[in-house]
Design a protein around this motif. Structure first.
Motif, short mmCIF file in Angstrom:
data_model
loop_
_atom_site.label_atom_id
_atom_site.label_comp_id
_atom_site.label_asym_id
_atom_site.label_seq_id
_atom_site.Cartn_x
_atom_site.Cartn_y
_atom_site.Cartn_z
N GLN A 18 0.80 -1.22 0.00
CA GLN A 18 0.00 0.00 0.00
C GLN A 18 0.83 1.28 0.00
N GLY A 19 2.09 1.21 0.41
CA GLY A 19 2.90 2.41 0.47
C GLY A 19 3.37 2.85 -0.90
N LEU B 149 6.79 8.00 -5.01
CA LEU B 149 6.25 9.27 -5.50
C LEU B 149 7.30 10.37 -5.43
N VAL B 150 8.01 10.47 -4.32
CA VAL B 150 8.96 11.56 -4.13
C VAL B 150 10.23 11.33 -4.94
N GLY C 156 7.43 6.99 -10.33
CA GLY C 156 7.17 5.87 -11.23
C GLY C 156 8.19 5.69 -12.32
N GLY C 157 9.09 6.64 -12.51
CA GLY C 157 10.05 6.57 -13.61
C GLY C 157 11.30 5.79 -13.26
N GLY D 150 0.10 1.36 -5.36
CA GLY D 150 -0.28 2.53 -4.58
C GLY D 150 -0.08 3.81 -5.35
N LEU D 151 1.03 3.90 -6.08
CA LEU D 151 1.29 5.09 -6.90
C LEU D 151 0.32 5.17 -8.06
N GLU D 152 -0.06 4.04 -8.63
CA GLU D 152 -1.03 4.06 -9.73
C GLU D 152 -2.40 4.53 -9.23
#
Length: 334
Positions: free
Chosen positions: A268-269, A274-275, A279-280, A289-291
């Motif tokens: 879930q994290g 993100l930071v 995703g790259g 979770g990022l999606e």
């Protein structure tokens, strides 16, 4: 000298009931007073917890119910009404929609890698570290505080520090070039190379997870009866054999807790991803979770909040299944 027989002393009518009835009659006001005092305490208690209960009902139950209903609808967050679509959001995420299903499967593959690697590496690093720290006779409190620093440090600041270290001209590449291992340096940076980005993110995640796991193991080690370890040593078991055959089985419940916590965070994290990479490069570090975050907030005005909510509930269901499996395994081994 004769004496007249004394008459028998018989209690007067009602004399037997008087002493018994008196305390009962006197207890009645006391019981009423106790009831009123208990009622007052109950009301006072409910008044004290009412703000927390109301806050939980609004921010917890209402939000959860609202999100669950939203997973069956299409909504962009601005339109006055939802468009009810039933289970179509779940179908689109899993197989029906060619725009979303491949991305979700790709993110699920990365998430699976993280879920396998992070708990395994966390246990492999934290358990030996806890054993060594437990055997330290001096400066144990200082060393424990030093190892716990990564957990208490502000996450955003740590993530930006890692970004700087992993850049093409960062500390990692500089160190490799200094010690003659320049062939291992990454000209694109460790987060810019598609082949090293996800393993690097796994290492950063493990680095942040080790402190808590190490303290859990250290707490378990300090509760083991010393006589058990002394008996193993008297039987000829060395340091390695004692820790592998005696200490490790005794700490199996703690291992289950460590694995469960890291599985949950890995599933879930997404804050680290993100930071640090968003995703790259490409989608090589995109996780579920990022999606879900992208579907909710990075799709302009497209009606994808329902898809994001549906993906969140799929993650919740997966986390619940993992928790039940972990609990079942733990019960079977204890």
């Amino acid at each position: 000298m004769s004496t007249a027989p004394r008459p028998a002393l018989t209690p007067a009518a009602g004399a037997g009931r008087g002493p018994a009835a008196g305390p009962a009659a006197g207890d009645r006001p006391a019981r009423v007073g106790r009831r009123s005092r208990r009622g007052y305490e109950a009301v006072s208690g409910w008044l004290f917890v009412a703000p927390a209960v109301i806050l939980f009902a609004v921010m917890g139950l209402y939000t959860v119910g609202y999100g669950f209903l939203l997973s069956f609808a299409q909504w962009n967050g601005f339109a006055p009404h939802w468009s009810w679509v039933g289970v179509q959001n779940y179908k689109d995420l899993l197989w029906a929609n060619p725009a979303y299903a491949p991305r979700v499967r790709h993110a699920a593959t990365h998430t699976l890698y993280v879920m396998i690697a992070v708990p395994l590496l966390t246990v492999l690093v934290s358990f030996p570290l806890a054993v060594l720290l437990n055997s330290a006779k001096r400066l144990q409190a200082l060393l424990r505080s030093v190892y716990f620093v990564p957990y208490v440090t502000s996450g955003i600041a740590v993530f930006f520090a890692w970004q700087y270290i992993l850049q093409p001209d960062g500390a990692v590449n500089t160190l490799l070039n200094t010690v003659g291992l320049g062939s291992l340096a990454q000209p694109q940076g460790w987060l810019g190379n598609p082949h090293t980005a996800l393993p690097t993110m796994i290492v950063v995640t493990v680095w942040g997870a080790v402190p808590v796991a190490m303290l859990l193991y250290l707490t378990g080690l300090q509760t083991i009866d010393r006589s058990v370890l002394e008996a193993a040593q008297l039987d000829g078991a060395g340091w390695w054999r004692t820790n592998a055959s005696v200490v490790w089985p005794l700490l199996r419940p703690i291992t289950a807790i460590v694995v469960l916590l890291n599985l949950r965070d890995s599933l879930q994290g997404f804050q680290t991803f993100l930071v640090m990479t968003n995703g790259g490069p490409g989608d090589h570090t995109n996780v579920l979770g990022l999606e879900a975050y992208r579907l909710a907030f990075l799709k302009d005005l497209a009606p994808t909040l329902g898809l994001a909510s549906a993906l969140g509930w799929l993650l919740f269901a997966a986390a619940l299944v993992l928790a039940l499996i972990n609990l079942r395994v733990l019960r079977s081994k204890t």
